[in-house]
Design a protein around this motif. Structure first.
Motif, PDB file in Angstrom:
ATOM      1  N   VAL A 173      -3.926 -27.956 -16.517  1.00  0.00           N
ATOM      2  CA  VAL A 173      -4.534 -26.631 -16.362  1.00  0.00           C
ATOM      3  C   VAL A 173      -3.698 -25.715 -15.464  1.00  0.00           C
ATOM      4  N   SER A 174      -2.929 -26.326 -14.555  1.00  0.00           N
ATOM      5  CA  SER A 174      -2.144 -25.480 -13.650  1.00  0.00           C
ATOM      6  C   SER A 174      -0.896 -24.937 -14.336  1.00  0.00           C
ATOM      7  N   LYS A 175      -0.478 -25.575 -15.413  1.00  0.00           N
ATOM      8  CA  LYS A 175       0.769 -25.186 -16.076  1.00  0.00           C
ATOM      9  C   LYS A 175       0.584 -24.301 -17.292  1.00  0.00           C
ATOM     10  N   ALA A 178      -2.731 -21.280 -21.845  1.00  0.00           N
ATOM     11  CA  ALA A 178      -3.501 -21.352 -23.097  1.00  0.00           C
ATOM     12  C   ALA A 178      -4.717 -22.258 -22.968  1.00  0.00           C
ATOM     13  N   ILE A 179      -4.749 -23.074 -21.927  1.00  0.00           N
ATOM     14  CA  ILE A 179      -5.900 -23.968 -21.728  1.00  0.00           C
ATOM     15  C   ILE A 179      -7.033 -23.173 -21.087  1.00  0.00           C
ATOM     16  N   LYS A 180      -8.103 -23.018 -21.859  1.00  0.00           N
ATOM     17  CA  LYS A 180      -9.201 -22.144 -21.436  1.00  0.00           C
ATOM     18  C   LYS A 180     -10.453 -22.900 -21.024  1.00  0.00           C
ATOM     19  N   GLY A 181     -10.464 -24.204 -21.244  1.00  0.00           N
ATOM     20  CA  GLY A 181     -11.679 -24.920 -20.883  1.00  0.00           C
ATOM     21  C   GLY A 181     -11.536 -26.412 -21.001  1.00  0.00           C
ATOM     22  N   ILE A 182     -12.539 -27.093 -20.476  1.00  0.00           N
ATOM     23  CA  ILE A 182     -12.633 -28.550 -20.610  1.00  0.00           C
ATOM     24  C   ILE A 182     -14.095 -28.913 -20.852  1.00  0.00           C
ATOM     25  N   TRP A 183     -14.305 -29.783 -21.824  1.00  0.00           N
ATOM     26  CA  TRP A 183     -15.664 -30.265 -22.118  1.00  0.00           C
ATOM     27  C   TRP A 183     -16.000 -31.433 -21.196  1.00  0.00           C
ATOM     28  N   CYS A 184     -17.111 -31.357 -20.499  1.00  0.00           N
ATOM     29  CA  CYS A 184     -17.517 -32.454 -19.622  1.00  0.00           C
ATOM     30  C   CYS A 184     -18.983 -32.828 -19.851  1.00  0.00           C
ATOM     31  N   VAL A 185     -19.265 -34.114 -19.910  1.00  0.00           N
ATOM     32  CA  VAL A 185     -20.646 -34.610 -19.772  1.00  0.00           C
ATOM     33  C   VAL A 185     -20.620 -35.463 -18.515  1.00  0.00           C
ATOM     34  N   PRO A 186     -20.895 -34.835 -17.368  1.00  0.00           N
ATOM     35  CA  PRO A 186     -20.518 -35.441 -16.089  1.00  0.00           C
ATOM     36  C   PRO A 186     -21.434 -36.556 -15.620  1.00  0.00           C
ATOM     37  N   LYS A 187     -22.623 -36.635 -16.166  1.00  0.00           N
ATOM     38  CA  LYS A 187     -23.560 -37.652 -15.679  1.00  0.00           C
ATOM     39  C   LYS A 187     -24.013 -38.498 -16.852  1.00  0.00           C
ATOM     40  N   TYR A 188     -23.930 -39.821 -16.682  1.00  0.00           N
ATOM     41  CA  TYR A 188     -24.293 -40.734 -17.763  1.00  0.00           C
ATOM     42  C   TYR A 188     -23.648 -40.236 -19.061  1.00  0.00           C
ATOM     43  N   SER A 189     -22.327 -40.138 -19.022  1.00  0.00           N
ATOM     44  CA  SER A 189     -21.578 -39.447 -20.071  1.00  0.00           C
ATOM     45  C   SER A 189     -21.843 -40.000 -21.463  1.00  0.00           C
ATOM     46  N   ASN A 190     -21.771 -39.121 -22.415  1.00  0.00           N
ATOM     47  CA  ASN A 190     -21.796 -39.468 -23.830  1.00  0.00           C
ATOM     48  C   ASN A 190     -20.356 -39.720 -24.232  1.00  0.00           C
ATOM     49  N   PRO A 191     -19.964 -40.915 -24.650  1.00  0.00           N
ATOM     50  CA  PRO A 191     -20.809 -42.061 -24.984  1.00  0.00           C
ATOM     51  C   PRO A 191     -20.783 -43.195 -23.960  1.00  0.00           C
ATOM     52  N   ALA A 205     -13.676 -28.846  -8.749  1.00  0.00           N
ATOM     53  CA  ALA A 205     -13.995 -27.578  -8.081  1.00  0.00           C
ATOM     54  C   ALA A 205     -12.761 -26.927  -7.469  1.00  0.00           C
ATOM     55  N   ARG A 206     -11.736 -27.737  -7.229  1.00  0.00           N
ATOM     56  CA  ARG A 206     -10.514 -27.223  -6.587  1.00  0.00           C
ATOM     57  C   ARG A 206      -9.375 -26.978  -7.569  1.00  0.00           C
ATOM     58  N   LEU A 207      -9.674 -27.013  -8.845  1.00  0.00           N
ATOM     59  CA  LEU A 207      -8.617 -26.766  -9.839  1.00  0.00           C
ATOM     60  C   LEU A 207      -8.000 -25.393  -9.614  1.00  0.00           C
ATOM     61  N   LYS A 208      -6.718 -25.293  -9.946  1.00  0.00           N
ATOM     62  CA  LYS A 208      -6.023 -24.009  -9.859  1.00  0.00           C
ATOM     63  C   LYS A 208      -5.481 -23.669 -11.244  1.00  0.00           C
ATOM     64  N   PRO A 209      -6.371 -23.240 -12.129  1.00  0.00           N
ATOM     65  CA  PRO A 209      -5.931 -23.036 -13.518  1.00  0.00           C
ATOM     66  C   PRO A 209      -4.985 -21.847 -13.663  1.00  0.00           C
ATOM     67  N   ALA A 210      -4.011 -21.992 -14.524  1.00  0.00           N
ATOM     68  CA  ALA A 210      -3.113 -20.879 -14.832  1.00  0.00           C
ATOM     69  C   ALA A 210      -3.886 -19.745 -15.500  1.00  0.00           C
ATOM     70  N   ALA A 211      -4.865 -20.086 -16.315  1.00  0.00           N
ATOM     71  CA  ALA A 211      -5.658 -19.063 -17.027  1.00  0.00           C
ATOM     72  C   ALA A 211      -6.833 -18.624 -16.163  1.00  0.00           C
ATOM     73  N   LYS A 212      -6.907 -17.304 -15.935  1.00  0.00           N
ATOM     74  CA  LYS A 212      -8.035 -16.772 -15.163  1.00  0.00           C
ATOM     75  C   LYS A 212      -9.357 -17.005 -15.873  1.00  0.00           C
TER      76      LYS A 212
END
Lengths: 428, 428
Positions: A173-175, A178-191, A205-212
């Motif tokens: 994400v820092s480089k 074009a990366i605009k998002g990430i899909w997460c199921v953070p708790k008891y993840s599927n699958p 929370a501390r990511l420094k994405p290249a894309a605003k």
């Protein structure tokens, strides 16, 4: 029992013969069992029938603030529903918009809006040459279906026992703008049923994405879906953590009551920063006259408050727990020593993932099918349906009765053993 | 009474003085009245309270085909809801998809999908330099808000007593490939209450648009919203007419029960050709896990069948009819001879439109506001909120009590008279 890898060819062939006899017996029973869909059972649905009584014709359908829930008005949800959902997902009610019945629909709309209108003033994604999403794998097939539908390139990120591989996430994400998002199921993840570790959430929370206009798509689908009363996973609340880290706008958090009350007739919501909410509402006021307030009120009157949800989820757990335990116990007993795969023991959620030896998942699923057990198609938990190692199988224990599920699990175990032996024999 | 235009300046000034005294009296009463929103009254909402009882905890929530409405499944709506809605909008149930609570949301989604994915394989509109829509005016502001939100250029087409000016429509759509749609409220139109004539519908069905992805957006919002039992407008069914004319794919028809049961908690639907349905479902299966089947079932169990809807709408009519008649009777009596405006007497729908002398609408609305009567902002029924003649005022009689509405109408009449005299004096 001895590990298959350590067995001689002769021992394997003998074991195979005995398993094939067992498999044939199952086939002869002409069973029709289903471990493919994360659907609540009828017993679970019955738990919410009381919701059908809380709004009767003699009941006043007026909100605490005087809003008549039956009429037009209120774009972002009635206040008491925001409070209830806020307590459920540990967010300030002011950061919440209540939608209709499907959190998937909110996620779809979020991506669709970003395609045509960008994110908080950024270039609409449809005007860009390339848009990419990070996809922790294995993950939720319907997330990947949305990004695929919009022609968004999906990049696999391996799931570790602590959540997505954060070294890789941070690096990518820092480089790459074009990366605009990430899909997460953070708790008891599927699958897999994994809950992201404290470190993982803090690094998110501390990511420094290249894309605003990069956003974390935090699908907290199983936030209160514990199997145990004390032995629960804990997930750090991401909105607050992003705020503390100076990235208040970086996350969209989604949830619904689909697997709490009735799937398809629940209440879904997004929680996000004030800036994001403002951006969303510009669209929402054009898109709809508002969502179903009567159903929002129905949920509030049924649960009363978060304690009501907690008590309700204990009942779900009582129904689900024996099913989950039966399966993982059987895996321990039947597969534990064989060296033919791995699995987690989830403390919540809707799924168990069995990871086979490389190249065996499709074979297992096919064998199970021929013995009358429908599994989620191998590959489904991956973008484009392609499991690079052909090893992940999602198991959905909720819908069948414990008796049917036990038979299905027995068949599954035989199929895993057979496919594993076939694989090992090939290589010998 | 004498026409204002024929009065001498002195006569007008005398009339003005007397009206100003009357106006001041109203102002002194400190009223707060509202004729701005097409909202059902509480009395109307109470008509549907029985719907809260048809699904109780002891009721089986299973569909005729065995589907458990409480669980996942069924993307396009339960069959019995399709039959009910089909009877309501005179379409084959097989041509219908049942959605959530808002037909506006379906329209929005239809445009949004066309932007990102085109229509049945056409170029996505977001990839085109220019997309245009025809907008019969006056029309529904929320239609125009959707097209404006997506940057679609809107072209005004005048409404005639028979519907949109079809000479202009035919001419424009046959020449300009950028024109992708037209917004229509074909029955008891918003805001005028006009129903498209047979000729108009037939000419619509026979359009020869330059754009293959041109569609008629047929918002049949007031399909069963008659004020009278026998003296009803009749609208030719557009899907069947398009099929007969060899243009089966040219129309999307929208409807909802928002002004039948509860606004915001009703059921909305689209009806269209098999080809269009296939195109839509490709999106729908990615967008959502399906809409609220329990609410669909609730509507079916409440109404039972189309006769149930008819009887229910008679009750609505009984509540609305005196309000509509009071207003048009007052206009006849107070404004009929003055030559200061025109109006239709709708036989259904939710609105009355008063057309003032050119350049008077804003002034009337402002005067009404100062006397305590909130009207829909002048200009609202036009794209970009711009009424080129500043003459159209939408009146929404449903929400206030008949008593309040009568006072509001009296004030409105005084404001129309005053603004008209001011205008005529200017020109003298």
């Amino acid at each position: 029992m001895q590990s298959y890898q350590e067995m001689t060819k002769e021992e394997l062939l003998a074991e195979k013969k005995s398993l094939e006899a067992e498999y044939k017996k199952f086939q002869q029973r002409g069973l029709k069992l289903d471990m493919s869909r994360g659907k609540p059972s009828q017993e679970q649905l019955d738990l919410s029938m009381g919701m059908m009584d809380v709004l009767a014709s003699y009941v006043d359908l007026t909100c605490e603030d005087g809003t008549d829930c039956r009429n037009y008005g209120v774009l972002d949800g009635i206040h008491e529903a925001k409070v209830l959902i806020g307590d459920m997902i540990e967010c300030n009610p002011d950061n919440i918009i209540i939608y209709g019945n499907s959190s998937l629909n909110i996620m779809y709309d979020t991506i669709a809006r970003s395609m045509t209108h960008g994110v908080m003033g950024s270039t609409p994604w449809c005007k860009l040459d390339k848009v990419k999403f990070l996809c922790p794998v294995p993950g939720y097939d319907r997330h990947f279906a949305i990004t695929e539908y919009f022609g968004i390139e999906m990049i696999n990120v391996p799931m570790l026992p602590t959540g997505p591989d954060m070294d890789m996430v941070e690096d990518l994400v820092s480089k790459d703008e074009a990366i605009k998002g990430i899909w997460c199921v953070p708790k008891y993840s599927n699958p897999q049923g994994i809950t992201y570790s404290d470190e993982t959430v803090r690094r998110f929370a501390r990511l420094k994405p290249a894309a605003k206009d990069f956003r974390i798509y935090w699908d907290n689908a199983y936030c209160v879906h514990h199997l145990y009363d004390i032995d629960q996973d804990h997930l750090i609340e991401i909105l607050a953590e992003c705020k503390r880290a100076g990235n208040p706008d970086m996350v969209y958090k989604f949830c619904s009551t689909s697997k709490i009350t009735f799937p398809g007739s629940g209440v879904a919501a997004i929680a996000t920063s004030a800036n994001n909410l403002e951006d969303i509402k510009k669209q929402l006021k054009v898109q709809t006259i508002g969502h179903d307030k009567v159903n929002q009120l129905r949920h509030v009157r049924f649960f009363k408050n978060i304690h009501g949800i907690t008590e309700h989820m204990r009942k779900h757990a009582a129904s689900l727990r024996p099913k989950f335990e039966m399966i993982t116990d059987m895996f321990d007993k039947e597969l534990g020593d064989l060296g033919v795969g791995t699995w987690y023991k989830p403390k919540g959620g809707y799924f168990i993932t069995y990871e086979t030896l490389e190249g065996c998942a499709k074979n297992v699923v096919a064998k199970a099918k021929k013995a009358g057990v429908v599994m989620t198609p191998a590959g489904a938990p991956f973008p484009y349906g392609k499991d690079p190692k052909d090893s992940v199988i999602r198991i959905a224990p909720s819908y069948p009765s414990l008796e049917d599920l036990t038979t299905a699990a027995e068949i599954f175990v035989v199929c895993v053993k057979l496919a594993s032996i076939e694989k090992i024999l090939e290589e010998k």
